[in-house]
Design a protein around this motif. Structure first.
Motif, PDB file in Angstrom:
ATOM      1  N   ILE A 108       0.875  -1.177   0.000  1.00 60.65           N
ATOM      2  CA  ILE A 108       0.000   0.000   0.000  1.00 60.65           C
ATOM      3  C   ILE A 108       0.905   1.218   0.000  1.00 60.65           C
ATOM      4  O   ILE A 108       1.778   1.337   0.866  1.00 60.65           O
ATOM      5  N   VAL A 109       0.725   2.096  -0.954  1.00 65.41           N
ATOM      6  CA  VAL A 109       1.538   3.314  -0.993  1.00 65.41           C
ATOM      7  C   VAL A 109       0.640   4.506  -1.321  1.00 65.41           C
ATOM      8  O   VAL A 109      -0.107   4.481  -2.300  1.00 65.41           O
ATOM      9  N   ASN A 110       0.737   5.509  -0.464  1.00 68.70           N
ATOM     10  CA  ASN A 110      -0.015   6.741  -0.681  1.00 68.70           C
ATOM     11  C   ASN A 110       0.930   7.929  -0.640  1.00 68.70           C
ATOM     12  O   ASN A 110       2.047   7.828  -0.106  1.00 68.70           O
ATOM     13  N   ALA A 111       0.485   9.029  -1.155  1.00 68.41           N
ATOM     14  CA  ALA A 111       1.306  10.239  -1.106  1.00 68.41           C
ATOM     15  C   ALA A 111       1.413  10.780   0.323  1.00 68.41           C
ATOM     16  O   ALA A 111       2.414  11.388   0.691  1.00 68.41           O
ATOM     17  N   ASP A 112       0.383  10.532   1.121  1.00 65.50           N
ATOM     18  CA  ASP A 112       0.349  11.065   2.488  1.00 65.50           C
ATOM     19  C   ASP A 112       0.089   9.940   3.494  1.00 65.50           C
ATOM     20  O   ASP A 112      -0.594   8.964   3.171  1.00 65.50           O
ATOM     21  N   PRO A 113       0.587  10.104   4.709  1.00 68.12           N
ATOM     22  CA  PRO A 113       0.298   9.102   5.741  1.00 68.12           C
ATOM     23  C   PRO A 113      -1.150   9.222   6.222  1.00 68.12           C
ATOM     24  O   PRO A 113      -1.775  10.268   6.031  1.00 68.12           O
ATOM     25  N   VAL A 116       4.197   5.337   2.709  1.00 68.22           N
ATOM     26  CA  VAL A 116       4.132   6.711   2.204  1.00 68.22           C
ATOM     27  C   VAL A 116       5.194   6.864   1.122  1.00 68.22           C
ATOM     28  O   VAL A 116       6.362   6.498   1.325  1.00 68.22           O
ATOM     29  N   TYR A 117       4.788   7.353   0.001  1.00 63.72           N
ATOM     30  CA  TYR A 117       5.703   7.499  -1.137  1.00 63.72           C
ATOM     31  C   TYR A 117       6.831   8.455  -0.784  1.00 63.72           C
ATOM     32  O   TYR A 117       6.590   9.571  -0.310  1.00 63.72           O
ATOM     33  N   GLN A 118       8.058   7.973  -1.000  1.00 63.32           N
ATOM     34  CA  GLN A 118       9.226   8.766  -0.612  1.00 63.32           C
ATOM     35  C   GLN A 118       9.955   9.313  -1.823  1.00 63.32           C
ATOM     36  O   GLN A 118      11.106   9.731  -1.723  1.00 63.32           O
TER      37      GLN A 118
END
Lengths: 337, 337
Positions: free
Chosen positions: B58-63, B79-81
Motif C-alpha cells: 500500500i503506498v499513498n502520497a500522504d500518511p 508513504v511514497y518517498q
C-alpha cells in the motif's frame, strides 16, 4: 421468576406470543415522555397486530415530541385523558415494566381486568408483577424485540412497522454509535431499509430540525467551556440571561464535549427560569455520573444522568458539582467499573 | 467506454477480477490525504489479496491521519518517498480514478509498466485511461466494492479486512446518515460486526479524539455563520489568522449547520496557509454541490463536494461562491434531482 429475568426462555416467549395470538383487543402503553424506542416499538407492534385482524389502541400519558411526526403521520398515538381506558384484553407495556411509569394512566391500567404483557430490554428493577413478559436485556432496542415477535408470529412488516423498528433502534443506539450496536441491530436496520425505510430521511426528520438560531447559540455555549483535571472534566454553565440560548439543543453540546479525547466527564449546567440549576451529566468512561447526580437528588444511568439543584445560583451549583466531580475523579476505585 | 461509465457491466467486472486473480504483485494506491473510505478499502483489499498468496504494497502520497491508527495498527500504509515504486504487476487505484490525485506518485505510477485497475464509486470526470475498472457509482463506499470483490473471489474477510470495510462505509455515509445509506450498506456493516468489528469502539477511535482546543475553536467558527436566502444557504468562512482554529474539525461544523431544518446547502470556506481558499460544500436536498464545485475546478458527489480556489482571498471566494450558490438555488430545475 427465573423465566422473567433478565431474558425470557423459549417457553416464556411462547406464552407471550400466545397472549398476542389468542386475544382480540390490545392496548399498547408507553412510558411517560415516550422516546423513539417506545413510540417506534408501539407503532410496529400495532401494525403487526392489526395485520392479524386485532383491534389496537396506543395510549400514552404524553404526546410524541414533534420530531416523531414522521411516525405519527401513519400511526395514532393516543394521549390518556383521564377516566377509563378502552376495553381491552391485553395491555402491552413497551420499553418499560413499572406500572408507575405510565404516569396518570397507572391507576386505570391497574384497575382494568386485562392481562399485562411486558415487552422490554431493561433490567426489571423489582419483582415481576405482570402476566407475561418478552424481555431480553441484551437487545439494543425494544423495537428489535417487536421485530422478533413479528418473525415468530410469521408476519411480514409493512413500511410503517419497519419505520417504527428503525426509529426504535436508532434512538437507543445513538444512531448505531453506542456499545449496544451489534450485528443483529445492523442486520435488522438493513432489513427495514429493504422494506422501505429511508435512513437519511429519518435522520433528517429526527435530528435535522433545529431552528436557525441553534448554531450561533451553540457557539456561545461552547465559549463557556472550562476544563478541570487536565481536561478529564469538561464543564459548561449556561446563564439564563445574556446569551440568547433559546434555540440551543444542549444534546449537541454534550456530544461535542464528549468528542474530546481527554474528556471523561461532561457537566452541563443550565440556569432555570423557575430558579435553580439543571444538571446534565455524561460519562465516556466507567465514571458513574448516576452516582454523582444522586448526590444532588437526581437520577439516570452510569453514562447519562441529571439533577435539578433547587435554590442554587449558577456559580454555586458549578462550584459544588465541580468539587464533587473532581473528588470522584480522584477516587477511581469508587467510581471505576 | 460504455462498460466503464458509470457502473461496470458483468463482463468488465469479470475482467477486473481476472486481473486480481492472475497477477502476483499489487500496488494499492490511494488519493492524496487518504480518507477512511480510501484507507479502509486499501486495508481490506490488501488482506484479501494476501489471503490469495499475493504480494501487496500500500503506498499513498500522504500518511493516514492519526484517527486511522485503529487501522494502521494492523496494516502498513506506506508513504511514497520519491523515486521508483516497488515492482508490481497491477496498480489498483482505490476510491478515485485520476492519476493526478496520487500526488507526487503520479509520474512514477504512470512510468511503471503495470496494469492499472480502478476500484471506485465516483463518477469518472474524464475519459477512461485505465486498463480495467470495477466501478459502481451507486455503491455507498469503495469498501463496499472490495466486499463485493472478495465475495466474487470466494474469499472470506478476516477481522482486519472487516474493520477496513466498516471504516470505509461509515466514512462515506456519515456514519449511516447520508442518503447513500442503503440496505446493502447496513447489511455489510452487520456482516462486518459479525466478523469482529466493534462499532462503538471504532466510533470512539475515529470521532472521539478531538484535542482540547476543538470545542472552543468550534464555537469561534460558528460565530462566523451567515445565512442567505432565508436560511436555505449557510456560509462559514474561516480566516487563517486571528481565530486560533488549528484544533478545529470542520466536519463537525458542517454537521451542525446541516442540522438546521431550513438549511439546504452549506458552504465552508477555509483560507489556506499556502494561499487561496478551500471550499467544502454539503447539500441536504437535491441541490447538486458537485455541480457547484465543478464550476470552481473541484469535484465530489452531489451531496458532498469540494474545491480549491487558488489565488482568491477569503472575501473574494465567499462572494463568488455565494453568488453561484444563490443562482443555483433560484434555478431548481437545473439543480433538482
Amino acid at each position: 421468576m427465573s423465566d422473567s429475568l433478565p431474558t425470557n426462555d423459549a417457553a416464556a416467549r411462547s406464552r407471550a406470543l400466545d397472549l398476542l395470538r389468542t386475544n382480540q383487543r390490545f392496548l399498547l402503553c408507553g412510558h411517560v415522555r415516550p422516546d423513539g424506542d417506545c413510540l417506534g416499538a408501539q407503532a410496529a407492534l400495532a401494525r403487526v397486530l392489526e395485520a392479524l385482524g386485532k383491534s389496537v389502541w396506543i395510549v400514552n400519558a404524553d404526546p410524541p415530541e414533534p420530531r416523531y411526526d414522521i411516525l405519527a403521520r401513519d400511526v395514532r398515538f393516543g394521549v390518556y385523558q383521564g377516566g377509563e381506558l378502552p376495553r381491552h384484553d391485553v395491555a402491552v407495556l413497551l420499553d418499560f415494566c413499572e406500572l408507575s411509569r405510565t404516569g396518570e394512566m397507572a391507576p386505570a391500567l391497574a384497575a382494568h381486568a386485562s392481562k399485562k404483557l411486558v415487552v422490554d430490554h431493561h433490567v426489571p428493577p423489582g419483582a415481576p408483577w405482570w402476566d407475561e413478559a418478552y424481555v431480553d436485556v441484551r437487545a439494543s432496542a425494544t423495537g428489535l424485540l417487536v421485530r422478533r415477535i413479528a418473525r415468530e408470529l410469521g408476519l411480514p412488516l409493512d413500511p410503517v412497522a419497519a419505520l417504527g423498528v428503525f426509529t426504535s433502534i436508532v434512538t437507543d443506539t445513538g444512531w448505531f454509535k453506542y456499545s449496544n450496536t451489534d450485528a443483529e441491530t445492523l442486520a435488522v436496520a438493513a432489513e427495514m431499509t429493504g422494506l422501505g425505510v429511508d435512513p437519511s430521511a429519518l435522520y433528517a426528520a429526527l435530528h435535522q430540525r433545529q431552528p436557525l438560531g441553534h448554531p450561533p447559540a451553540f457557539g456561545r455555549a461552547l465559549a463557556r467551556l472550562e476544563y478541570h483535571a487536565g481536561g478529564r472534566l469538561a464543564v459548561v454553565d449556561l446563564p439564563l440571561a445574556g446569551l440568547d440560548l433559546g434555540a440551543l439543543d444542549t444534546d449537541e453540546v454534550l456530544d461535542v464535549l464528549r468528542s474530546v479525547e481527554k474528556v471523561e466527564v461532561v457537566l452541563l449546567l443550565r440556569e432555570l427560569a423557575t430558579g435553580g440549576v439543571k444538571l446534565s451529566a455524561r460519562s465516556k468512561t466507567d465514571f458513574d455520573v448516576h452516582a454523582l447526580a444522586r448526590r444532588f437528588g437526581g437520577g439516570g444511568h452510569r453514562k447519562a444522568a441529571g439533577a435539578t439543584l433547587a435554590g442554587a445560583t449558577l456559580a454555586q451549583a458549578r462550584e459544588r458539582l465541580v468539587e464533587a466531580a473532581l473528588e470522584a475523579l480522584s477516587a477511581p476505585a469508587k467510581n471505576g467499573g
